[in-house]
Design a protein around this motif. Structure first.
Motif, short mmCIF file in Angstrom:
data_model
loop_
_atom_site.label_atom_id
_atom_site.label_comp_id
_atom_site.label_asym_id
_atom_site.label_seq_id
_atom_site.Cartn_x
_atom_site.Cartn_y
_atom_site.Cartn_z
N ASP A 1 -11.48 11.13 9.49
CA ASP A 1 -12.12 10.32 8.45
C ASP A 1 -11.34 9.09 8.04
OD1 ASP A 1 -14.46 11.83 8.10
OD2 ASP A 1 -13.42 13.28 6.85
N PHE A 2 -10.01 9.12 8.16
CA PHE A 2 -9.19 8.03 7.65
C PHE A 2 -8.04 7.70 8.59
CE2 PHE A 2 -10.87 10.24 3.91
CZ PHE A 2 -11.40 9.19 3.18
N ASP A 3 -7.66 6.43 8.60
CA ASP A 3 -6.35 6.02 9.09
C ASP A 3 -5.40 6.08 7.90
OD1 ASP A 3 -6.77 5.29 11.89
OD2 ASP A 3 -8.07 3.71 11.09
N LEU A 4 -4.19 6.59 8.13
CA LEU A 4 -3.22 6.75 7.06
C LEU A 4 -2.00 5.88 7.32
CD1 LEU A 4 -2.16 8.28 4.53
CD2 LEU A 4 -1.27 10.02 6.10
N ILE A 5 -1.63 5.06 6.31
CA ILE A 5 -0.45 4.22 6.37
C ILE A 5 0.48 4.63 5.23
CG2 ILE A 5 0.46 1.86 6.26
CD1 ILE A 5 -2.36 0.89 7.10
N LEU A 6 1.73 4.93 5.54
CA LEU A 6 2.73 5.29 4.53
C LEU A 6 3.75 4.17 4.43
CD1 LEU A 6 3.30 9.03 5.57
CD2 LEU A 6 1.73 8.14 3.83
N THR A 7 3.86 3.58 3.25
CA THR A 7 4.76 2.44 3.07
C THR A 7 5.02 2.24 1.58
OG1 THR A 7 5.06 0.07 3.50
CG2 THR A 7 2.84 0.79 2.99
N GLU A 8 6.11 1.55 1.23
CA GLU A 8 6.36 1.22 -0.17
C GLU A 8 6.00 -0.23 -0.48
OE1 GLU A 8 11.03 0.28 -0.55
OE2 GLU A 8 10.54 2.38 -0.17
N GLU A 9 5.54 -0.96 0.53
CA GLU A 9 5.13 -2.35 0.29
C GLU A 9 4.19 -2.80 1.40
OE1 GLU A 9 7.17 -6.67 -0.89
OE2 GLU A 9 8.41 -4.90 -0.51
N LEU A 10 3.13 -3.51 1.04
CA LEU A 10 2.21 -4.07 2.04
C LEU A 10 1.42 -5.21 1.43
CD1 LEU A 10 -1.05 -2.00 2.53
CD2 LEU A 10 0.54 -1.52 0.66
N THR A 11 0.80 -5.99 2.29
CA THR A 11 -0.09 -7.08 1.89
C THR A 11 -1.44 -6.87 2.56
OG1 THR A 11 1.73 -8.64 1.60
CG2 THR A 11 -0.47 -9.56 1.88
N ILE A 12 -2.50 -7.01 1.80
CA ILE A 12 -3.85 -6.87 2.33
C ILE A 12 -4.57 -8.20 2.18
CG2 ILE A 12 -6.09 -5.74 2.01
CD1 ILE A 12 -4.61 -3.25 1.13
N GLN B 1 6.61 6.21 -1.91
CA GLN B 1 5.77 5.36 -1.08
C GLN B 1 4.32 5.39 -1.56
OE1 GLN B 1 6.78 7.18 2.86
NE2 GLN B 1 7.47 5.12 3.39
N PHE B 2 3.52 4.49 -0.99
CA PHE B 2 2.08 4.56 -1.10
C PHE B 2 1.53 5.38 0.06
CE2 PHE B 2 2.58 0.12 -2.91
CZ PHE B 2 2.24 0.45 -4.21
N ALA B 3 0.42 6.05 -0.17
CA ALA B 3 -0.40 6.59 0.91
C ALA B 3 -1.67 5.73 0.95
CB ALA B 3 -0.75 8.05 0.66
N VAL B 4 -1.80 4.95 2.00
CA VAL B 4 -2.93 4.02 2.14
C VAL B 4 -3.93 4.65 3.10
CG1 VAL B 4 -3.65 1.68 2.70
CG2 VAL B 4 -1.34 2.09 1.80
N LEU B 5 -5.13 4.94 2.60
CA LEU B 5 -6.16 5.55 3.42
C LEU B 5 -7.26 4.54 3.68
CD1 LEU B 5 -5.36 8.06 1.06
CD2 LEU B 5 -6.25 9.22 3.08
N VAL B 6 -7.51 4.28 4.96
CA VAL B 6 -8.54 3.34 5.38
C VAL B 6 -9.66 4.15 6.04
CG1 VAL B 6 -9.08 1.28 6.72
CG2 VAL B 6 -6.77 1.59 5.78
N ALA B 7 -10.84 4.14 5.42
CA ALA B 7 -11.95 4.93 5.94
C ALA B 7 -12.40 4.39 7.29
CB ALA B 7 -13.11 4.91 4.96
N LYS B 8 -12.59 5.29 8.23
CA LYS B 8 -13.12 4.88 9.54
C LYS B 8 -14.61 4.58 9.47
CE LYS B 8 -9.54 7.17 12.23
NZ LYS B 8 -9.21 8.14 13.31
N ALA B 9 -15.27 5.16 8.47
CA ALA B 9 -16.70 4.92 8.30
C ALA B 9 -16.95 3.48 7.86
CB ALA B 9 -17.27 5.87 7.26
#
Length: 316
Positions: free
Chosen positions: A258-269, A227-235
């Motif tokens: 510090d971060f929101d964490l999303i675990l997935t093997e596919e996503l769209t931004i 999977q990916f580990a997607v880290l989105v900074a809260k700052a």
């Protein structure tokens, strides 16, 4: 990661793709060590080189077309990524000759951060299939990011030109770039049919378990499981983001703070701008949104130590 057969170098046509613009190594010494170790052992040996700004991917694609069995990427993570992008999905096998600043891909594979260890791996190796990341049509190995990090890379280039390549210069460029940060990025992440909206200064999509562990962040095991580990900074602003950066540097960051964490093997931004500067494995490219990211399972054949050892154990 899927095991395969022992690699017989004596029966292989070997091509080294050498990036003269990578790292701080002495080119002549590096080439002499590689040629001396591999040319007597291979059925056929060639070395093709490019300067900084040269098209590594084109060299690698030509090597595939020319029928080389093993294609070695000599350089840093950007070099490894460019070569991997040309080899992914082909029958060619990739080998890693680390020559960059951080060498995250070499560390992740366990082939050794030093050239001597990497050459030892190639001389007695097994072929493995590993997962790689893809964003739109671009292959990446370690990470892609949006927001502050691409601008950190721009700043880093100027600092490297003035002070030379080093890890200290790389870390200093982070602080200089963050101080210049002006406004957050608005984006929507679509994962499994659900949408999440963010206003953030930084999105970091990780494929390197070693890199996450070195930062003290969660998600490394998910990466090893494909999977990916997607880290989105809260700052959203420079000072809070600099605080997060300092906590990362000293291993004190926690995803909840510090971060929101999303675990997935596919996503769209989807982003608020139709074009974004995207950082990928230490390089940067202006790309058009939306950004489709997916893990290509077993997408690349690479050489690992035949005895199953990890030559980066104990590396800092």
């Amino acid at each position: 990661m899927q095991d395969s057969a022992i690699f017989d170098l004596s029966q292989a046509r070997v091509c080294v793709i050498f990036n003269r613009g990578s790292g701080s190594k002495d080119d002549a010494e590096f080439i002499e060590a590689v040629t001396g170790a591999l040319e007597p052992r291979a059925a056929e040996f060639a070395l093709r080189r490019t300067g900084e700004g040269g098209n590594l991917a084109d060299l690698a694609r030509q090597a595939v077309e020319d029928g080389f069995d093993l294609i070695l990427a000599a350089g840093g993570d950007g070099t490894q990524s460019a070569v991997a992008g040309a080899l992914a999905g082909t029958d060619a096998v990739m080998g890693v000759l680390p020559g960059g600043t951080f060498n995250y891909f070499a560390r992740d594979l366990g082939v050794g951060e030093e050239l001597e260890d990497a050459l030892e791996t190639i001389l007695e190796a097994r072929v493995h299939r590993v997962d790689v990341g893809q964003i739109n049509d671009l292959i990446f190995l370690n990470n892609v990011s949006f927001g502050a990090y691409p601008h950190i890379l721009k700043t880093r280039e100027g600092i490297y030109r003035r002070w030379g390549r080093s890890r200290l210069a790389a870390y200093w460029s982070v602080l200089v770039a963050l101080r210049r940060l002006r406004r957050p990025m608005r984006l929507t992440a679509r994962v499994g049919g659900q949408k999440r909206h963010f206003s953030t200064a930084l999105v970091f999509v990780a494929r390197s378990a070693y890199q996450l562990e070195s930062f003290g962040l969660d998600g490394a095991e998910a990466i090893r499981n494909g999977q990916f580990a997607v880290l989105v900074a809260k700052a959203k602003r420079p000072l809070p983001l600099m605080g997060s950066a300092f906590r990362l540097a000293f291993g004190r960051s926690a995803k909840d703070s510090d971060f929101d964490l999303i675990l997935t093997e596919e996503l769209t931004i989807e982003t608020d701008k139709p074009r974004q500067l995207v950082a990928h494995d230490g390089e940067k490219t202006l790309m058009r949104a939306p950004f489709h990211l997916k893990v290509l399972h077993d997408g690349l054949q690479v050489l690992l130590p035949a005895d199953g050892s990890n030559k980066t154990d104990g590396a800092e």
